[in-house]
Design a protein around this motif. Structure first.
Motif, mmCIF file in Angstrom:
data_model
loop_
_atom_site.group_PDB
_atom_site.id
_atom_site.type_symbol
_atom_site.label_atom_id
_atom_site.label_comp_id
_atom_site.label_asym_id
_atom_site.label_seq_id
_atom_site.Cartn_x
_atom_site.Cartn_y
_atom_site.Cartn_z
ATOM 1 N N LEU A 207 -14.815 -10.784 33.954
ATOM 2 C CA LEU A 207 -13.768 -10.497 32.977
ATOM 3 C C LEU A 207 -12.509 -9.997 33.673
ATOM 4 O O LEU A 207 -12.592 -9.240 34.657
ATOM 5 C CB LEU A 207 -14.260 -9.443 31.971
ATOM 6 N N GLU A 208 -11.363 -10.378 33.161
ATOM 7 C CA GLU A 208 -10.099 -9.987 33.790
ATOM 8 C C GLU A 208 -9.900 -8.479 33.773
ATOM 9 O O GLU A 208 -9.293 -7.905 34.672
ATOM 10 C CB GLU A 208 -8.924 -10.683 33.092
ATOM 11 N N GLY A 209 -10.393 -7.809 32.735
ATOM 12 C CA GLY A 209 -10.198 -6.355 32.635
ATOM 13 C C GLY A 209 -11.233 -5.538 33.367
ATOM 14 O O GLY A 209 -11.263 -4.305 33.233
ATOM 15 N N SER A 210 -12.075 -6.188 34.160
ATOM 16 C CA SER A 210 -13.158 -5.487 34.856
ATOM 17 C C SER A 210 -12.620 -4.400 35.782
ATOM 18 O O SER A 210 -11.669 -4.610 36.543
ATOM 19 C CB SER A 210 -13.960 -6.503 35.670
ATOM 20 N N HIS A 211 -13.236 -3.225 35.703
ATOM 21 C CA HIS A 211 -12.884 -2.107 36.593
ATOM 22 C C HIS A 211 -14.149 -1.267 36.759
ATOM 23 O O HIS A 211 -14.344 -0.255 36.065
ATOM 24 C CB HIS A 211 -11.760 -1.276 35.989
ATOM 25 N N PRO A 212 -15.024 -1.675 37.687
ATOM 26 C CA PRO A 212 -16.325 -1.006 37.853
ATOM 27 C C PRO A 212 -16.238 0.500 38.055
ATOM 28 O O PRO A 212 -17.068 1.251 37.537
ATOM 29 C CB PRO A 212 -16.915 -1.706 39.087
ATOM 30 N N THR A 213 -15.235 0.967 38.797
ATOM 31 C CA THR A 213 -15.122 2.405 39.053
ATOM 32 C C THR A 213 -14.855 3.166 37.760
ATOM 33 O O THR A 213 -15.503 4.180 37.472
ATOM 34 C CB THR A 213 -14.004 2.689 40.058
ATOM 35 N N LEU A 214 -13.906 2.672 36.967
ATOM 36 C CA LEU A 214 -13.621 3.323 35.690
ATOM 37 C C LEU A 214 -14.827 3.242 34.753
ATOM 38 O O LEU A 214 -15.124 4.201 34.030
ATOM 39 C CB LEU A 214 -12.412 2.669 35.026
ATOM 40 N N ALA A 215 -15.514 2.114 34.774
ATOM 41 C CA ALA A 215 -16.690 1.956 33.918
ATOM 42 C C ALA A 215 -17.746 2.995 34.274
ATOM 43 O O ALA A 215 -18.345 3.612 33.388
ATOM 44 C CB ALA A 215 -17.260 0.549 34.051
ATOM 45 N N ARG A 216 -17.972 3.196 35.575
ATOM 46 C CA ARG A 216 -18.978 4.182 36.001
ATOM 47 C C ARG A 216 -18.552 5.598 35.635
ATOM 48 O O ARG A 216 -19.391 6.424 35.242
ATOM 49 C CB ARG A 216 -19.208 4.071 37.513
ATOM 50 N N LEU A 217 -17.263 5.891 35.760
ATOM 51 C CA LEU A 217 -16.782 7.225 35.396
ATOM 52 C C LEU A 217 -17.013 7.498 33.912
ATOM 53 O O LEU A 217 -17.462 8.582 33.529
ATOM 54 C CB LEU A 217 -15.291 7.351 35.727
ATOM 55 N N HIS A 218 -16.709 6.521 33.080
ATOM 56 C CA HIS A 218 -16.928 6.696 31.647
ATOM 57 C C HIS A 218 -18.419 6.743 31.321
ATOM 58 O O HIS A 218 -18.834 7.455 30.399
ATOM 59 C CB HIS A 218 -16.229 5.587 30.867
ATOM 60 N N ASP A 219 -19.214 5.988 32.077
ATOM 61 C CA ASP A 219 -20.668 6.051 31.876
ATOM 62 C C ASP A 219 -21.173 7.470 32.084
ATOM 63 O O ASP A 219 -22.031 7.959 31.339
ATOM 64 C CB ASP A 219 -21.390 5.112 32.842
ATOM 65 N N GLN A 220 -20.647 8.150 33.115
ATOM 66 C CA GLN A 220 -21.099 9.517 33.383
ATOM 67 C C GLN A 220 -20.684 10.458 32.263
ATOM 68 O O GLN A 220 -21.440 11.361 31.879
ATOM 69 C CB GLN A 220 -20.521 10.014 34.715
ATOM 70 N N VAL A 221 -19.498 10.237 31.710
ATOM 71 C CA VAL A 221 -19.056 11.041 30.564
ATOM 72 C C VAL A 221 -20.021 10.839 29.391
ATOM 73 O O VAL A 221 -20.404 11.799 28.707
ATOM 74 C CB VAL A 221 -17.624 10.664 30.150
ATOM 75 N N ILE A 222 -20.437 9.594 29.188
ATOM 76 C CA ILE A 222 -21.372 9.293 28.096
ATOM 77 C C ILE A 222 -22.707 9.972 28.332
ATOM 78 O O ILE A 222 -23.292 10.567 27.421
ATOM 79 C CB ILE A 222 -21.574 7.770 27.963
ATOM 80 N N VAL A 223 -23.206 9.885 29.565
ATOM 81 C CA VAL A 223 -24.495 10.497 29.895
ATOM 82 C C VAL A 223 -24.446 12.001 29.643
ATOM 83 O O VAL A 223 -25.376 12.581 29.074
ATOM 84 C CB VAL A 223 -24.868 10.207 31.364
ATOM 85 N N ASP A 224 -23.359 12.636 30.071
ATOM 86 C CA ASP A 224 -23.215 14.077 29.854
ATOM 87 C C ASP A 224 -23.158 14.390 28.352
ATOM 88 O O ASP A 224 -23.724 15.390 27.894
ATOM 89 C CB ASP A 224 -21.948 14.594 30.539
ATOM 90 N N TYR A 225 -22.459 13.540 27.618
ATOM 91 C CA TYR A 225 -22.354 13.749 26.165
ATOM 92 C C TYR A 225 -23.728 13.623 25.506
ATOM 93 O O TYR A 225 -24.116 14.451 24.677
ATOM 94 C CB TYR A 225 -21.391 12.721 25.578
ATOM 95 N N LEU A 226 -24.470 12.587 25.876
ATOM 96 C CA LEU A 226 -25.781 12.366 25.272
ATOM 97 C C LEU A 226 -26.769 13.475 25.615
ATOM 98 O O LEU A 226 -27.702 13.734 24.860
ATOM 99 C CB LEU A 226 -26.347 11.010 25.718
ATOM 100 N N ALA A 227 -26.543 14.127 26.764
ATOM 101 C CA ALA A 227 -27.423 15.229 27.133
ATOM 102 C C ALA A 227 -27.356 16.346 26.098
ATOM 103 O O ALA A 227 -28.315 17.104 25.921
ATOM 104 C CB ALA A 227 -27.049 15.767 28.517
#
Length: 335
Positions: A207-227
């Motif tokens: 995908l043109e908007g792909s940004h793995p680093t930003l995706a991983r950073l937001h994933d960690q925010v989600i994980v912390d939120y779900l905790a």
């Protein structure tokens, strides 16, 4: 330990609020009638009982003459409506990772809607299931969810996104032409499940908007939120949060609400529903810990005061005497 009732991420209701206003309804009194605080829609830590969301969609389904009203939600969607998950979705590398991310973290948005991915014969399907108290799906809500998912896929892939088919469990509405106009693919009503199907070949295209680093950073925010959403009694979660923060001082209902990803007033209201208050829980935790610490002869009264979040020994002594009827020094001596 009592199981917490399922909840929904409050800001995710913002598109619904805007849709109602666009359709000529005043959402403020409606939300308040459903005991949904309009201010919570701007609070990323606020969550709303799933049963109240269900009541809201039932009202919309029963009072709107527009059977396609659910499709209109997409016109008002913004990434903030899904918090970190919205931004992680936009930064996903492929549609497959987008869908996998949605399935993995959907509980952040709603604990009453789940998704599962199925693949066979060159086709990949996302099946969406609703887990409601009445066990009866609300058509306009189903429409909104499926339309929104397709909208998100088109944002990532492009408007030319090819769909194999879309299925709905509910019967065909009288405005079905609008469904065909929006989804632009074969549709099935009265199906066995709610399903969006894609050609497997497109799911792994970069995908043109792909940004793995930003995706991983937001994933960690989600994980912390779900905790902070682990199942269990709210009272026990508040107690645990208090215990972790007592030595640092400044433990208030505001700081604990923040730690539990809740609005302060939401925490107060939910505790009242549990038959208690934050102050009562704080005193109970301090009393229990004080008695435990006083049994440890290696801890001075000053150290115990600090561990319990008191700035002075005298404050701790007065509180302990109020709890037990005797000063802490007498309690330790007579133990």
């Amino acid at each position: 330990m009592r199981r917490m009732k399922p909840t929904v991420y409050a800001p995710s209701l913002t598109p619904v609020w805007k849709l109602l206003r666009e359709c000529g309804y005043d959402p403020d009194p409606l939300f308040r009638e459903m005991h949904i605080d309009p201010e919570s829609l701007r609070d990323e830590r606020a969550r709303i009982s799933l049963s109240r969301i269900e009541q809201m969609w039932k009202w919309i389904d029963q009072h709107s003459d527009n059977r396609c009203i659910g499709l209109g939600v997409v016109e008002h969607w913004h990434p903030t409506a899904a918090g970190a998950l919205g931004y992680a979705w936009l930064a996903s590398s492929t549609l497959r990772t987008s869908l996998e991310r949605l399935v993995r973290y959907q509980r952040m948005i709603s604990e009453g809607v789940t998704g599962s991915i199925h693949e066979k014969a060159g086709e990949v399907s996302l099946v969406v299931a609703f887990h409601l108290e009445t066990e009866e799906e609300i058509p306009v809500w189903v429409d909104a969810i499926l339309a929104l998912i397709v909208h998100l896929c088109r944002i990532n892939y492009g408007e030319e996104l090819p769909l194999t088919s879309v299925s709905f469990r509910h019967r065909e509405p009288d405005c079905a032409s609008r469904f065909y106009g929006y989804f632009r693919c074969p549709l099935e009503f009265g199906a066995d499940d709610n399903r969006i199907s894609f050609p497997a070949a497109i799911l792994d295209q970069p995908l043109e908007g792909s940004h793995p680093t930003l995706a991983r950073l937001h994933d960690q925010v989600i994980v912390d939120y779900l905790a902070g959403l682990k199942q269990g009694s709210l009272v026990e979660k508040v107690k645990n949060a208090i215990i972790e923060r007592l030595p640092s001082g400044g433990v208030t209902d505001a700081t604990i609400a923040h730690a539990l990803y809740m609005h302060e007033r939401t925490l107060q209201r939910n505790l009242r529903q549990e038959g208690t208050t934050f102050k009562s829980i704080l005193n109970e935790v301090r009393e229990e810990l004080a008695i435990r610490y006083l049994q440890d002869e290696t801890l001075s009264l000053g150290e115990i005061s600090f561990l319990l979040g008191f700035t002075e020994i005298s404050s701790f002594s007065r509180a302990f005497k109020r709890w037990t009827g005797v000063p802490p020094s007498d309690y330790r001596a007579g133990r």
